[in-house]
Design a protein around this motif. Structure first.
Motif, short mmCIF file in Angstrom:
data_model
loop_
_atom_site.label_atom_id
_atom_site.label_comp_id
_atom_site.label_asym_id
_atom_site.label_seq_id
_atom_site.Cartn_x
_atom_site.Cartn_y
_atom_site.Cartn_z
N ARG A 97 40.46 -47.86 74.75
CA ARG A 97 39.23 -47.18 74.32
C ARG A 97 38.50 -48.07 73.32
NH1 ARG A 97 39.75 -41.23 71.85
NH2 ARG A 97 41.13 -42.41 70.46
N GLN B 80 43.42 -41.04 80.18
CA GLN B 80 44.33 -41.34 79.08
C GLN B 80 44.15 -42.80 78.69
OE1 GLN B 80 46.38 -39.00 77.56
NE2 GLN B 80 45.19 -37.60 78.88
N MET C 280 46.89 -48.11 81.80
CA MET C 280 45.92 -47.26 81.11
C MET C 280 44.94 -48.15 80.34
SD MET C 280 47.97 -43.93 79.67
CE MET C 280 49.15 -44.87 78.70
N ASP D 162 45.32 -46.31 76.35
CA ASP D 162 46.45 -47.03 75.77
C ASP D 162 45.94 -47.88 74.61
OD1 ASP D 162 48.91 -48.16 75.26
OD2 ASP D 162 48.69 -49.71 76.80
N GLN E 32 41.37 -43.36 89.02
CA GLN E 32 42.57 -42.84 88.35
C GLN E 32 43.82 -43.64 88.72
OE1 GLN E 32 42.62 -40.32 86.03
NE2 GLN E 32 40.40 -40.57 86.14
#
Length: 301
Positions: A181, A209, A178, A211, A173
């Protein structure tokens, strides 16, 4: 024309409820199929199809004959499979989706060869619907993301299990940026389907999350991109099991069934060829071993 010829035309037209699609399957013209059906109806003295502007539909007599025709053709196919003489040492030809062939099946084939040296296996890379007669394949390994031909004999091998994967050093984390995907055009809704499966199972939502998004043409390209550290990909457990085992990929959220499954498809009954039953049992065994070797879904993922 003799009865067997008429029944061949009728069975194809009845199965498709279309003279046009039957003609395409039989490599004939629409008119040729229509004439043969008309001759059969004249011989029987009864209408087998109700012809409307937008298609043809079986009458009650047609449905009765179709049921008998289907049963008869299955009996004939089974008899042919039982009596067909196979050349000594003839390979069993398996058509398999390319990504699962490269990333899961091929690395395990040496074990099959050691256990069953009398069953040479030849792989053919292909996906989606298959014409067994044209392709020369004896069997096909497919995920049920399309409608199976009702004439095929299908046996489930394993449930599909999916989850997000990334390079191990990108799973924390505390990453400085970020991640992206990663998507594949062969499974464009994979992330959404996984989220629905998570919600249905009561699993806590994935906290990562992202980006932005990046798209790849094929499934294996998105997995390669994840292993290279370019982002997180939605992966099939079967296709990344070895990379997870040797540390090239991580699956922090584990894997979950998405409602689909892999099936072994055959144009002839499995019971008519012991080699097909042997391959089916071995695939199921390897699939179970893969599940056991991969991380389960974490309780609080």
């Amino acid at each position: 024309m003799h009865w067997l010829g008429w029944i061949r035309f009728f069975e194809a037209a009845a199965r498709h409820e279309s003279f046009v699609r039957a003609a395409d399957e039989l490599h004939l013209t629409h008119g040729a199929v229509s004439r043969q059906i008309r001759q059969l109806e004249e011989t029987l003295g009864v209408a087998l199809f109700e012809r409307r502007n937008r298609g043809v539909f079986l009458t009650e007599a047609g449905r009765t004959l179709f049921a008998a025709a289907t049963q008869s053709m299955e009996v004939l196919a089974g008899a042919a499979a039982r009596i067909r003489t196979q050349p000594p040492g003839r390979a069993l030809v398996l058509s398999c989706e390319p990504t699962i062939a490269m990333r899961w099946l091929i690395p395990r084939l040496p074990r099959f060869a050691v256990r069953h040296p009398d069953i040479p296996l030849h792989l053919m890379a292909a996906g989606g619907p298959i014409d067994f007669a044209r392709s020369g394949a004896d069997l096909a390994l497919r995920r049920n993301d399309f409608a199976f031909d009702p004439r095929w004999h299908a046996r489930e091998v394993a449930q599909e299990r999916v989850g997000p994967v990334c390079r191990p050093d990108a799973s924390g984390q505390a990453a400085p940026v970020m991640p992206v995907r990663l998507h594949t055009r062969t499974r464009p809704s994979a992330w959404e389907r996984w989220q629905r499966s998570q919600a249905a199972s009561g699993t806590t939502a994935f906290p990562m999350q992202f980006d932005g998004d990046a798209w790849y043409e094929h499934f294996y390209l998105s997995l390669q991109a994840a292993a290279a550290g370019l982002g997180w990909a939605m992966a099939s457990q079967w296709m990344v099991a070895d990379e997870i085992a040797d540390g090239r990929l991580a699956a922090p959220a584990g894997f979950i069934a998405d409602g689909s499954a892999y099936h072994l498809l055959s144009p002839a009954p499995f019971e008519h060829d012991t080699r097909r039953l042997v391959l089916l049992a071995w695939l199921r065994e390897e699939a179970q071993a893969t599940i056991g070797a991969s991380p389960p879904v974490p309780a609080n993922a």
